[in-house]
Design a protein around this motif. Sequence first.
Motif, PDB file in Angstrom:
ATOM      1  N   LYS A   1     -11.662 -17.673  -9.274  1.00  0.00           N
ATOM      2  CA  LYS A   1     -12.633 -17.952  -8.218  1.00  0.00           C
ATOM      3  C   LYS A   1     -12.091 -17.591  -6.847  1.00  0.00           C
ATOM      4  O   LYS A   1     -12.837 -17.196  -5.950  1.00  0.00           O
ATOM      5  CB  LYS A   1     -13.023 -19.428  -8.265  1.00  0.00           C
ATOM      6  CG  LYS A   1     -14.270 -19.770  -7.458  1.00  0.00           C
ATOM      7  CD  LYS A   1     -14.715 -21.196  -7.750  1.00  0.00           C
ATOM      8  CE  LYS A   1     -16.031 -21.500  -7.046  1.00  0.00           C
ATOM      9  NZ  LYS A   1     -16.501 -22.870  -7.339  1.00  0.00           N
TER      10      LYS A   1
ATOM     11  N   LYS B   1      -3.816 -24.456  -7.479  1.00  0.00           N
ATOM     12  CA  LYS B   1      -4.505 -23.450  -6.663  1.00  0.00           C
ATOM     13  C   LYS B   1      -4.413 -23.782  -5.179  1.00  0.00           C
ATOM     14  O   LYS B   1      -4.163 -22.895  -4.342  1.00  0.00           O
ATOM     15  CB  LYS B   1      -5.975 -23.338  -7.074  1.00  0.00           C
ATOM     16  CG  LYS B   1      -6.733 -22.263  -6.290  1.00  0.00           C
ATOM     17  CD  LYS B   1      -8.148 -22.096  -6.767  1.00  0.00           C
ATOM     18  CE  LYS B   1      -9.061 -23.208  -6.293  1.00  0.00           C
ATOM     19  NZ  LYS B   1     -10.489 -22.908  -6.544  1.00  0.00           N
ATOM     20  N   GLU B   2      -4.576 -25.039  -4.850  1.00  0.00           N
ATOM     21  CA  GLU B   2      -4.483 -25.438  -3.439  1.00  0.00           C
ATOM     22  C   GLU B   2      -3.084 -25.184  -2.892  1.00  0.00           C
ATOM     23  O   GLU B   2      -2.914 -24.741  -1.750  1.00  0.00           O
ATOM     24  CB  GLU B   2      -4.861 -26.919  -3.291  1.00  0.00           C
ATOM     25  CG  GLU B   2      -6.323 -27.210  -3.572  1.00  0.00           C
ATOM     26  CD  GLU B   2      -7.257 -26.326  -2.768  1.00  0.00           C
ATOM     27  OE1 GLU B   2      -7.066 -26.230  -1.532  1.00  0.00           O
ATOM     28  OE2 GLU B   2      -8.166 -25.709  -3.358  1.00  0.00           O
TER      29      GLU B   2
ATOM     30  N   LEU C   1      -4.518 -27.662 -12.531  1.00  0.00           N
ATOM     31  CA  LEU C   1      -4.663 -26.277 -12.074  1.00  0.00           C
ATOM     32  C   LEU C   1      -5.354 -26.205 -10.716  1.00  0.00           C
ATOM     33  O   LEU C   1      -5.026 -25.344  -9.892  1.00  0.00           O
ATOM     34  CB  LEU C   1      -5.450 -25.466 -13.105  1.00  0.00           C
ATOM     35  CG  LEU C   1      -4.774 -25.284 -14.467  1.00  0.00           C
ATOM     36  CD1 LEU C   1      -5.646 -24.415 -15.379  1.00  0.00           C
ATOM     37  CD2 LEU C   1      -3.394 -24.670 -14.328  1.00  0.00           C
ATOM     38  N   LEU C   2      -6.284 -27.097 -10.469  1.00  0.00           N
ATOM     39  CA  LEU C   2      -6.931 -27.141  -9.150  1.00  0.00           C
ATOM     40  C   LEU C   2      -5.920 -27.481  -8.064  1.00  0.00           C
ATOM     41  O   LEU C   2      -5.924 -26.892  -6.978  1.00  0.00           O
ATOM     42  CB  LEU C   2      -8.075 -28.163  -9.158  1.00  0.00           C
ATOM     43  CG  LEU C   2      -9.336 -27.737  -9.905  1.00  0.00           C
ATOM     44  CD1 LEU C   2     -10.261 -28.931 -10.097  1.00  0.00           C
ATOM     45  CD2 LEU C   2     -10.065 -26.622  -9.150  1.00  0.00           C
TER      46      LEU C   2
ATOM     47  N   GLN D   1     -11.078 -19.452 -14.778  1.00  0.00           N
ATOM     48  CA  GLN D   1     -12.161 -20.095 -14.036  1.00  0.00           C
ATOM     49  C   GLN D   1     -11.680 -20.592 -12.672  1.00  0.00           C
ATOM     50  O   GLN D   1     -12.372 -20.470 -11.668  1.00  0.00           O
ATOM     51  CB  GLN D   1     -12.730 -21.264 -14.834  1.00  0.00           C
ATOM     52  CG  GLN D   1     -13.494 -20.868 -16.072  1.00  0.00           C
ATOM     53  CD  GLN D   1     -14.811 -20.194 -15.752  1.00  0.00           C
ATOM     54  OE1 GLN D   1     -14.936 -18.984 -15.892  1.00  0.00           O
ATOM     55  NE2 GLN D   1     -15.777 -20.952 -15.295  1.00  0.00           N
ATOM     56  N   ILE D   2     -10.492 -21.156 -12.669  1.00  0.00           N
ATOM     57  CA  ILE D   2      -9.991 -21.796 -11.449  1.00  0.00           C
ATOM     58  C   ILE D   2      -9.341 -20.800 -10.502  1.00  0.00           C
ATOM     59  O   ILE D   2      -9.686 -20.721  -9.322  1.00  0.00           O
ATOM     60  CB  ILE D   2      -9.026 -22.929 -11.825  1.00  0.00           C
ATOM     61  CG1 ILE D   2      -9.831 -24.069 -12.483  1.00  0.00           C
ATOM     62  CG2 ILE D   2      -8.265 -23.445 -10.597  1.00  0.00           C
ATOM     63  CD1 ILE D   2      -9.010 -25.148 -13.124  1.00  0.00           C
ATOM     64  N   PHE D   3      -8.404 -20.002 -11.000  1.00  0.00           N
ATOM     65  CA  PHE D   3      -7.710 -19.061 -10.122  1.00  0.00           C
ATOM     66  C   PHE D   3      -8.554 -17.824  -9.826  1.00  0.00           C
ATOM     67  O   PHE D   3      -8.471 -17.248  -8.747  1.00  0.00           O
ATOM     68  CB  PHE D   3      -6.375 -18.650 -10.743  1.00  0.00           C
ATOM     69  CG  PHE D   3      -5.426 -19.786 -10.956  1.00  0.00           C
ATOM     70  CD1 PHE D   3      -5.113 -20.652  -9.917  1.00  0.00           C
ATOM     71  CD2 PHE D   3      -4.854 -20.015 -12.199  1.00  0.00           C
ATOM     72  CE1 PHE D   3      -4.230 -21.718 -10.100  1.00  0.00           C
ATOM     73  CE2 PHE D   3      -3.961 -21.064 -12.395  1.00  0.00           C
ATOM     74  CZ  PHE D   3      -3.653 -21.918 -11.343  1.00  0.00           C
TER      75      PHE D   3
ATOM     76  N   GLU E   1      -7.637 -29.180 -16.065  1.00  0.00           N
ATOM     77  CA  GLU E   1      -8.258 -28.578 -14.891  1.00  0.00           C
ATOM     78  C   GLU E   1      -7.752 -29.181 -13.587  1.00  0.00           C
ATOM     79  O   GLU E   1      -7.535 -28.461 -12.607  1.00  0.00           O
ATOM     80  CB  GLU E   1      -9.781 -28.717 -14.974  1.00  0.00           C
ATOM     81  CG  GLU E   1     -10.413 -27.888 -16.082  1.00  0.00           C
ATOM     82  CD  GLU E   1     -11.925 -27.941 -16.055  1.00  0.00           C
ATOM     83  OE1 GLU E   1     -12.504 -27.863 -14.949  1.00  0.00           O
ATOM     84  OE2 GLU E   1     -12.542 -28.068 -17.124  1.00  0.00           O
ATOM     85  N   GLU E   2      -7.574 -30.493 -13.570  1.00  0.00           N
ATOM     86  CA  GLU E   2      -7.170 -31.129 -12.317  1.00  0.00           C
ATOM     87  C   GLU E   2      -5.790 -30.655 -11.865  1.00  0.00           C
ATOM     88  O   GLU E   2      -5.536 -30.501 -10.657  1.00  0.00           O
ATOM     89  CB  GLU E   2      -7.201 -32.660 -12.453  1.00  0.00           C
ATOM     90  CG  GLU E   2      -6.201 -33.265 -13.435  1.00  0.00           C
ATOM     91  CD  GLU E   2      -6.625 -33.254 -14.878  1.00  0.00           C
ATOM     92  OE1 GLU E   2      -5.932 -33.875 -15.709  1.00  0.00           O
ATOM     93  OE2 GLU E   2      -7.665 -32.615 -15.191  1.00  0.00           O
TER      94      GLU E   2
ATOM     95  N   VAL F   1      -9.681 -21.443 -18.904  1.00  0.00           N
ATOM     96  CA  VAL F   1      -9.628 -22.446 -17.833  1.00  0.00           C
ATOM     97  C   VAL F   1      -8.862 -21.935 -16.606  1.00  0.00           C
ATOM     98  O   VAL F   1      -9.364 -22.042 -15.476  1.00  0.00           O
ATOM     99  CB  VAL F   1      -9.036 -23.779 -18.349  1.00  0.00           C
ATOM    100  CG1 VAL F   1      -8.874 -24.776 -17.212  1.00  0.00           C
ATOM    101  CG2 VAL F   1      -9.930 -24.366 -19.439  1.00  0.00           C
ATOM    102  N   PRO F   2      -7.661 -21.358 -16.752  1.00  0.00           N
ATOM    103  CA  PRO F   2      -6.991 -20.806 -15.571  1.00  0.00           C
ATOM    104  C   PRO F   2      -7.796 -19.700 -14.888  1.00  0.00           C
ATOM    105  O   PRO F   2      -7.803 -19.592 -13.664  1.00  0.00           O
ATOM    106  CB  PRO F   2      -5.671 -20.261 -16.139  1.00  0.00           C
ATOM    107  CG  PRO F   2      -5.425 -21.058 -17.370  1.00  0.00           C
ATOM    108  CD  PRO F   2      -6.778 -21.288 -17.951  1.00  0.00           C
TER     109      PRO F   2
END
Length: 267
Positions: free
Chosen positions: A134, A74-75, A70-71, A130-132, A67-68, A127-128
């Motif tokens: 959003k 995203k940034e 992918l976060l 959930q992150i992307f 997750e970290e 997981v992707p």
Amino acid sequence: MKILENKVIIVTGGTGVLGGSFVTAIAAAGGKVVIIGRNKERLEEKKKEVIEKGGEALAIAADVMKEEELLAAKETILSTYGKIDGLVNAAGGNVPEALLKPQDDIFEMNIPGLKKALELNLWGSIVPTQIFGKAMKEEGGTIVNISSVSSKTILTRVLGYGMGKAAIDNYTQWFAVEAAQRFGDKIRMNSITPGFFLTEQNRKMLTNEDGSLTERGNKIIAATPYGRFGKPEELNGALIWLLSDESRFVSGTTVTVDGAFTVFGGV
């Protein structure tokens, strides 16, 4: 105007055989493609290939199970393009330790290996998303998962992979309904169900070193009315359609591209 012009589309597993073909197709359709994978050298090669053909690409090294990472990805994407319009969850596949060989005891299966295959193919898409996903809540977007014929019919030896893809089918339908009830038609999720395509992961199971078919490969061709494996680019039409506004009333479904494998009764 190209059908995906100005759309920012992420492809996980973008350096693989199928994922790489998706990247090329998205760029050709005018999309700004973000290539995510674990191998930095292959990422840069794919990015260079897209740019040399006149496309626009951003390459980011990240593991879909972390997750970290992918976060952070995203940034980077949002600081570069300011938005995310689409996500293709192409990362996945089988793992060697999950394979059940004909001589193996069915009651002595490698449970950790099976779990690894299941988690990669299911959580490697959840997981992707959930992150992307959003980042799509305000402007909307579309998500495409990659299923498998192993979710529709039983394939021997690949239990963990098959369970993961069957779960992807359920997740695709569940997410489509939940997203529609919360966001209307803004966020869609669909999937593509490929038949048999030669990739780095299955090539040794389906072909010999001299290029001839293995026993398993021959059985698959015999069960495919087209009488051949698919070509990676033959998935691209379905993908581009699902990513585009042309499919805006389509959610929770799968497009099967398998040379009629799943509907063949054998006679």
